[in-house]
Design an enzyme around this catalytic site. Structure first.
Site, mmCIF file in Angstrom:
data_model
loop_
_atom_site.group_PDB
_atom_site.id
_atom_site.type_symbol
_atom_site.label_atom_id
_atom_site.label_comp_id
_atom_site.label_asym_id
_atom_site.label_seq_id
_atom_site.Cartn_x
_atom_site.Cartn_y
_atom_site.Cartn_z
ATOM 1 N N GLU A 253 71.911 56.045 110.471
ATOM 2 C CA GLU A 253 72.263 56.116 111.900
ATOM 3 C C GLU A 253 72.047 57.563 112.299
ATOM 4 O OE1 GLU A 253 73.804 56.789 115.060
ATOM 5 O OE2 GLU A 253 75.806 56.334 114.270
ATOM 6 N N CYS A 287 75.884 60.476 119.602
ATOM 7 C CA CYS A 287 74.486 60.051 119.425
ATOM 8 C C CYS A 287 74.064 59.076 120.513
ATOM 9 C CB CYS A 287 74.300 59.454 118.039
ATOM 10 S SG CYS A 287 75.550 58.222 117.667
HETATM 11 P P1 NAD Z 1 72.898 70.249 110.995
HETATM 12 O O1 NAD Z 1 71.431 70.178 110.779
HETATM 13 O O2 NAD Z 1 73.597 71.549 110.878
HETATM 14 O O3 NAD Z 1 73.556 69.217 109.948
HETATM 15 C C1 NAD Z 1 74.903 69.216 109.686
HETATM 16 C C2 NAD Z 1 75.374 67.834 109.331
HETATM 17 O O4 NAD Z 1 74.503 67.191 108.434
HETATM 18 C C3 NAD Z 1 76.715 67.912 108.645
HETATM 19 O O5 NAD Z 1 77.474 66.733 108.910
HETATM 20 C C4 NAD Z 1 76.308 67.977 107.172
HETATM 21 O O6 NAD Z 1 77.334 67.549 106.336
HETATM 22 C C5 NAD Z 1 75.108 67.079 107.139
HETATM 23 N N1 NAD Z 1 74.114 67.490 106.164
HETATM 24 C C6 NAD Z 1 73.304 68.564 106.233
HETATM 25 N N2 NAD Z 1 72.523 68.625 105.146
HETATM 26 C C7 NAD Z 1 72.846 67.565 104.379
HETATM 27 C C8 NAD Z 1 72.373 67.066 103.140
HETATM 28 N N3 NAD Z 1 71.383 67.653 102.460
HETATM 29 N N4 NAD Z 1 72.963 65.960 102.649
HETATM 30 C C9 NAD Z 1 73.936 65.321 103.325
HETATM 31 N N5 NAD Z 1 74.402 65.737 104.498
HETATM 32 C C10 NAD Z 1 73.863 66.836 105.034
HETATM 33 O O7 NAD Z 1 73.155 69.572 112.374
HETATM 34 P P2 NAD Z 1 74.392 69.768 113.355
HETATM 35 O O8 NAD Z 1 74.270 71.085 114.061
HETATM 36 O O9 NAD Z 1 75.686 69.503 112.654
HETATM 37 O O10 NAD Z 1 74.144 68.585 114.357
HETATM 38 C C11 NAD Z 1 73.056 68.628 115.230
HETATM 39 C C12 NAD Z 1 72.260 67.382 115.228
HETATM 40 O O11 NAD Z 1 72.786 66.419 114.346
HETATM 41 C C13 NAD Z 1 72.310 66.732 116.582
HETATM 42 O O12 NAD Z 1 71.203 67.126 117.325
HETATM 43 C C14 NAD Z 1 72.291 65.264 116.298
HETATM 44 O O13 NAD Z 1 70.991 64.772 116.370
HETATM 45 C C15 NAD Z 1 72.676 65.112 114.882
HETATM 46 N N6 NAD Z 1 73.948 64.389 114.704
HETATM 47 C C16 NAD Z 1 73.937 63.052 114.855
HETATM 48 C C17 NAD Z 1 75.091 62.349 114.702
HETATM 49 C C18 NAD Z 1 75.138 60.868 114.901
HETATM 50 O O14 NAD Z 1 76.203 60.327 115.151
HETATM 51 N N7 NAD Z 1 74.033 60.153 114.735
HETATM 52 C C19 NAD Z 1 76.264 63.026 114.394
HETATM 53 C C20 NAD Z 1 76.237 64.403 114.212
HETATM 54 C C21 NAD Z 1 75.058 65.077 114.365
#
Ligand code: NAD
Length: 479
Positions: A253, A287
């Site tokens: 997701e 999202c």
């Molecule tokens: P980011 O690239 O800093 O990623 C951080 C998130 O991803 C954290 O939850 C982290 O635990 C997880 N993560 C990162 N690397 C990982 C790995 N190798 N293995 C497992 N988990 C990993 O992004 P951000 O600044 O936290 O969020 C920005 C973007 O994330 C948004 O633009 C959005 O698209 C997406 N997002 C989507 C949802 C959703 O509900 N689909 C939720 C949160 C963020």
């Protein structure tokens, strides 16, 4: 050490709380003021090995627990969460920043989703088909897939951990879950509710720490038979590739960039009244947040004026203040992303009709923002802002708006407002999206599947599909 209202953090592995003992730590921050809520212990390699072994052991037992008993434990845990709702809501407000009213709403959705999964545990059906032999049996059964590794993000951390856990447990799977390193508390409280409800040790393990290290260790392990990930698309791609090495199925997701098509036959006051709270819910970090508004010529000026005025009226502040309608962004990354995306939109000729900048210099408060006249070449028209920014563009023909809506590689949520049934049918049929809201933003029903198409992911949570994600099919042919 943790701040008085928050909780102490630990790994929850095989029914034991593990912390200290030289484990590395990182800080969980309050996004309203940037203060430290707690030190979060990181799982060591030994912790992860133990979590895997424990999950494997527990799966062998849990899969044999009758469905009615599994259901009873999930429903009991759900009742305990309902009783403890205020504690959960406070944790959400402290670590995500969202207003308490939104935190309570998230808990309501979490409870409904868990209750749905708990009830569905009793309704996992196989079938028989006619045997080719006299007195033979041809049986198709559904079995739990095995130990699951799950990864949840920081934006709606109770709902996105709770519904994964409840669905996997309902299916008879064990689960190791890693909440976001920024929002670990509610996942631990959910695990505590399950322990109090009588869930055997090891069926649910919670690990905290470095996301890349944890996901690599768990997904590479032959013990893990299913991966469920909610989070950014680039991370989802990496994890899907890793899972492919073991041919492990995944539910993904991922991100979205939801379009909203507002037709000239819609009632603009109603659309604005629905759209503004949904856009700025959770400070835009959802999202399925409506992001690209395409508004038909005849109602464009009215929509921009009313939407911008309503956005400008939103009271931004501490989630603990009952007057607050929008809390801070959840972290410093979102703050710099907003500043970068808005500066780029303005450089491309976009104009602000509300907000546009940070509030104060402590924590991560940001103004509810509206941009108009932004060309498709601007970054914000292509990258999910995941923050409190609405972009409004005009269109003449509905077919053109549909083309613009479908332009991006994302397809999680799409919305349209029209009073014409013919237009509603056209929009529903042609929008490339896992979820389409016509005259509504509501997808919160656990009885319906939640999931995307294109680079927004595959597989669903919630609905019967959400339980199905944790099952495999077996055909037994008995001569
Ligand atoms: P980011 O690239 O800093 O990623 C951080 C998130 O991803 C954290 O939850 C982290 O635990 C997880 N993560 C990162 N690397 C990982 C790995 N190798 N293995 C497992 N988990 C990993 O992004 P951000 O600044 O936290 O969020 C920005 C973007 O994330 C948004 O633009 C959005 O698209 C997406 N997002 C989507 C949802 C959703 O509900 N689909 C939720 C949160 C963020």
């Amino acid at each position: 050490m943790h701040s008085p209202n928050y909780m102490s953090l630990y790994q929850w592995i095989d029914g034991k709380k593990l912390s200290g003992d030289g484990r590395a730590t990182s800080q969980v921050l309050n996004p309203f003021d940037g203060t430290v809520l707690a030190e979060m212990p990181h799982a060591t390699a030994a912790d992860l090995a133990e979590a895997l072994k424990s999950s494997e052991r527990a799966f062998k037992l849990w899969r044999l627990v009758p469905a009615w008993e599994r259901s009873a434990i999930i429903l009991k845990a759900t009742d305990l969460i309902r009783e403890r709702l205020e504690r959960f809501a406070l944790m959400l407000t402290l670590e995500v920043g969202k207003p308490l009213a939104e935190a309570r709403m998230e808990m309501g959705l979490t409870i409904e989703s868990m209750q749905w999964a708990g009830e569905e545990a009793k309704r996992i059906y196989g079938r028989t088909v006619a045997s080719r032999l006299p007195h033979g049996r041809a049986i198709i059964s559904r079995e739990p897939i095995g130990p699951v590794a799950a990864f949840a993000p920081w934006n709606v951390p109770a709902l996105l951990t709770g519904r994964k856990i409840a669905a996997a447990l309902a299916a008879g799977c064990s689960m190791i879950i890693k909440p976001s390193e920024e929002t670990p508390a509610t996942c631990l409280l959910i695990a505590e509710a399950f322990a109090d409800a009588g869930l055997p040790a090891g069926v649910l393990n919670v690990v905290l720490g470095d996301p890349a290290e944890i996901s690599h260790t768990l997904i590479s392990s032959p013990i893990i038979k299913k991966v469920s990930f909610t989070g950014p698309t680039p991370v989802g791609k990496q994890l899907a590739a890793l899972a492919a090495q073991q041919v492990t199925p995944v539910t993904m997701e991922l991100g979205g960039h939801a379009p909203v098509i507002v037709c000239d036959d819609a009632h603009i006051d109603t659309v604005v009244a629905f759209s503004v709270p949904n856009k700025y819910f959770n400070a835009g970090a959802s999202c399925i947040a409506p992001t690209r508004f395409y508004v038909q010529d005849a109602v464009y000026d009215e929509f921009v004026a009313k939407f911008s005025a309503a956005a400008g009226d939103i009271k931004v502040g501490s989630g603990l203040d009952p007057e607050t309608r929008m809390g801070p962004l959840a972290n410093a990354r979102r703050l710099s992303a907003m500043e970068r995306l808005i500066a780029d939109a303005l450089a491309h000729g976009g104009k602000l009709t509300a907000g546009g900048k940070r509030i104060g210099n402590q924590g991560f408060l940001f103004e509810p923002t509206v941009l108009v006249d932004v060309p498709e070449t601007a970054q914000i028209m292509n990258d999910e802002p995941f923050g409190p920014v609405a972009i409004i563009s005009r269109f003449s023909q509905v077919e053109d708006a549909i083309e613009k809506a479908n332009r991006l590689p994302f397809g999680l949520a799409a919305y349209a407002f029209t009073t014409s049934t013919a237009r509603a049918a056209l929009l529903s049929d042609t929008l490339e999206s896992g979820m389409v809201g016509i005259n509504t933003y509501y997808f919160g029903m656990p009885e319906a599947p939640f999931g995307g198409v294109k680079q927004s992911g595959y597989g669903s949570e919630n609905g019967t599909e959400g339980i199905d994600a944790y099952l495999v099919t077996k055909f037994t042919n008995q001569a």
